[in-house]
Write an enzyme that holds these catalytic residues in place. Structure first.
Site: not given
Ligand code: PEP
Length: 256
Positions: A12, A14, A99, A101, A169, A175, A214
């Site tokens: 992803n 973003k 998601h 976000e 998630e 992040g 992460s």
């Molecule tokens: C995500 O945005 O779905 C995600 C898992 O981000 P990150 O791997 O950067 O934690």
């Protein structure tokens, strides 16, 4: 209860990536062979501005391409939004919905997420439906209750293992460099598996459950080795081809 499931490594991007970044996408597309893709599916979700050029770049590669969100309606007066139809028109085959976000930045509810997943299904896209608890919810022991509520409200009735993927998630892991303990991931995924089987029957047994938060080349092998983890949804570490390819290699090394 565990079925043989082809894992999925999904990136992803973003709100990252310009035309310069196409070299990274090209490197990923060229690194994955059709034989490997039969074992582990790979997917990139670039920003919408790069969607069409990415699918064109990947037309001879097994790398799948998707979008990061869609509107719940097919068309109309929704300035700035894109529909599932438009994603399919650009040859995208997946779309991420719900998601954290988007839930946070755009106040998206689980009911809206379900409508988006239904729009994705109607356009023959596979919806990656994201769920996950905040840190406060985890600390209050509410993780499973939160997941249950999100799944109940976000996953359309009639979802299948072909048109739906669930991504667990934890919001606090995205992040941040913080990753739940393997036992915590196993507990969440075991709950998701049994809840989906209860709701959807047999299809719930083979629906892919991704972990996201992460994940990186150093922890990918351990994460995909956890029971009921059928792949990863990766943000930051998907931006560089070298990291994505290393994570893809870690997924391939998992025993069949
Ligand atoms: C995500 O945005 O779905 C995600 C898992 O981000 P990150 O791997 O950067 O934690």
């Amino acid at each position: 209860m565990t079925e043989k499931i082809r894992p999925l490594l999904a990136g992803n991007w973003k709100m990252n990536g310009t035309r310069d970044s196409l070299t990274e996408i090209k490197a990923i597309a060229e690194a994955i062979t059709p034989a490997q893709a039969l074992k582990v599916e790979a997917l990139l979700c670039p920003p919408a501005t790069l969607l069409y050029v990415t699918t064109a770049l990947c037309q001879d590669s097994p790398l799948a391409v998707g979008a990061q969100d869609c509107h719940q309606h097919r068309s109309g007066a929704h300035t700035g939004d894109i529909s599932a139809e438009m994603i399919a028109d650009c040859f995208g085959t997946y779309v991420i919905v719900g998601h954290s976000e988007r839930r946070r930045d755009h106040a998206e509810t689980s009911e809206l997420v379900r409508a988006k997943a239904e729009a994705a299904h109607a356009a023959d896209l596979t919806a990656i439906i994201c769920v996950g608890e905040t840190l406060a919810e985890r600390q209050q022991g509410q993780t499973i209750a939160v997941l249950q509520k999100q799944i109940e409200a976000s996953v359309p009735q009639g979802s299948t293992a072909q048109n739906t993927v669930i991504a667990y998630e934890p919001v606090w892991a995205i992040g941040t460099g913080m990753v739940p303990q393997p036992s915590e991931i196993a507990e969440a995924h075991s709950f998701l598996r049994s809840d989906l089987v209860t709701r959807l029957g047999r299809t719930g047994k083979s629906m892919r459950l991704l972990y996201g938060g992460s994940a990186n080349p150093s922890n990918a092998a351990a994460l995909v080795g956890i029971e009921n983890v059928n792949g990863l949804l990766v943000g930051g570490a998907s931006l560089k081809a070298v990291d994505f390819i290393a994570m893809y290699g870690a997924c391939l090394k998992q025993p069949a």
